[in-house]
Scaffold this motif. Sequence first.
Motif, mmCIF file in Angstrom:
data_model
loop_
_atom_site.group_PDB
_atom_site.id
_atom_site.type_symbol
_atom_site.label_atom_id
_atom_site.label_comp_id
_atom_site.label_asym_id
_atom_site.label_seq_id
_atom_site.Cartn_x
_atom_site.Cartn_y
_atom_site.Cartn_z
ATOM 1 N N LEU A 4 15.013 27.587 34.731
ATOM 2 C CA LEU A 4 16.188 27.378 35.583
ATOM 3 C C LEU A 4 16.241 25.891 35.913
ATOM 4 O O LEU A 4 15.427 25.381 36.685
ATOM 5 C CB LEU A 4 16.082 28.210 36.861
ATOM 6 C CG LEU A 4 16.002 29.726 36.679
ATOM 7 C CD1 LEU A 4 15.898 30.423 38.034
ATOM 8 C CD2 LEU A 4 17.195 30.252 35.907
ATOM 9 N N ALA B 250 17.153 22.314 37.382
ATOM 10 C CA ALA B 250 17.603 21.778 38.669
ATOM 11 C C ALA B 250 18.975 21.134 38.551
ATOM 12 O O ALA B 250 19.744 21.095 39.514
ATOM 13 C CB ALA B 250 16.589 20.767 39.190
ATOM 14 N N ARG C 213 22.191 24.105 38.708
ATOM 15 C CA ARG C 213 21.747 25.159 39.614
ATOM 16 C C ARG C 213 22.896 25.630 40.506
ATOM 17 O O ARG C 213 23.608 24.819 41.096
ATOM 18 C CB ARG C 213 20.591 24.638 40.464
ATOM 19 C CG ARG C 213 19.961 25.656 41.373
ATOM 20 C CD ARG C 213 18.574 25.192 41.768
ATOM 21 N NE ARG C 213 17.661 25.245 40.625
ATOM 22 C CZ ARG C 213 16.544 24.547 40.531
ATOM 23 N NH1 ARG C 213 16.207 23.714 41.489
ATOM 24 N NH2 ARG C 213 15.764 24.672 39.475
ATOM 25 N N VAL D 24 15.814 29.564 45.048
ATOM 26 C CA VAL D 24 15.807 28.563 43.990
ATOM 27 C C VAL D 24 16.899 27.520 44.202
ATOM 28 O O VAL D 24 16.769 26.379 43.752
ATOM 29 C CB VAL D 24 15.947 29.250 42.615
ATOM 30 C CG1 VAL D 24 15.994 28.229 41.489
ATOM 31 C CG2 VAL D 24 14.786 30.220 42.377
ATOM 32 N N SER D 25 17.970 27.872 44.899
ATOM 33 C CA SER D 25 19.027 26.896 45.198
ATOM 34 C C SER D 25 18.479 25.682 45.941
ATOM 35 O O SER D 25 19.048 24.588 45.852
ATOM 36 C CB SER D 25 20.132 27.543 46.045
ATOM 37 O OG SER D 25 20.840 28.502 45.311
ATOM 38 N N ASP E 226 12.887 21.727 38.245
ATOM 39 C CA ASP E 226 13.106 22.859 37.349
ATOM 40 C C ASP E 226 12.107 23.962 37.689
ATOM 41 O O ASP E 226 10.990 23.688 38.142
ATOM 42 C CB ASP E 226 12.907 22.440 35.892
ATOM 43 C CG ASP E 226 13.945 21.429 35.426
ATOM 44 O OD1 ASP E 226 14.944 21.227 36.147
ATOM 45 O OD2 ASP E 226 13.750 20.847 34.334
ATOM 46 N N PRO F 255 20.928 31.275 41.966
ATOM 47 C CA PRO F 255 20.606 30.859 40.603
ATOM 48 C C PRO F 255 20.045 32.002 39.746
ATOM 49 O O PRO F 255 20.374 32.118 38.562
ATOM 50 C CB PRO F 255 19.570 29.749 40.808
ATOM 51 C CG PRO F 255 19.899 29.192 42.150
ATOM 52 C CD PRO F 255 20.297 30.380 42.968
#
Length: 302
Positions: free
Chosen positions: A69, A71, A74, A81-82, A87, A106
Amino acid sequence: MVDDEVRAVFARAGCTGALLVQPLDEDGEFGLNADQPVVPASVVKVLVALEAETWFAEGRLDPREPVALSAADRTPGPVGVSLFEDDAVLSWRDMVTLMLTISDNPSTDALTRRLGVDALNTAAARLGLGNTVVRSDLRAMLDSIGESLGHAGWADLVAWSDRASAQESARTDARLPATRALTPGAGTRTTPRDMVTLLRLVWTDQAGPPAACARVRALMARQLTRHRIASAFRPPVRVAAKSGGLVGVVRNEVGVVSCPDGRRYAAAVFTRSRPGADDAAVNAAIGTATARAIASLHREKT
């Protein structure tokens, strides 16, 4: 009339509401605008999770596959994770966990892109959710709000709001409810009845493979948010739920309330208010309305 009481609960909180509550194990229901199109916000993540878990159970997607995921790409959000600056690498199944327990955006969008919007809508149709349509992932939905308000996208709207005057912010807030993403029936949509139908199917292992249904139930029981439906109940009553909210206009929750005597109720509650409404009051109203609906159904059976 109980429906008048429930309307009054929402009115006192400064919002309007639509809801449906049905016993899982017997006939009957309590509804208020139960077939009215509503904006699901993160409540739609139950459908995404179910489809992902179905793919896992059927061998169409490896739940342990590591996924990066980025960065730089995003989806915005208030949690999870937001908020990461770097990454991240997660498995598909751990993304489902984050999506249902803390409503991670995300993870939701990564899953939505992997499954495909068409697959989500096919699943909704298969389950008989005739008024549920997913239009896009969350990032595209947020960007559409910014675009509707005259900005390049969500990030541009956020940057503008940081320097906007109070008067400019108030004018933008007044226009928010009319944006496509927040207009019931225009963007991603559902109804209280469709969401109760989905819950009933998940809780009776009819929505997909039993392993998929069981995992969705288990993760919903571990949702961190406890200030909506769960706020009206105390142990040993158990609540498994998924909440959703969008820009201070939409606050929702769907879930199953399990009582110690074995009674179980599927509930779907959707509210709308003007930006700036009392968040705590609306959250509490969701729980109070659910409890009154359940009490009404219980009285009918005694």
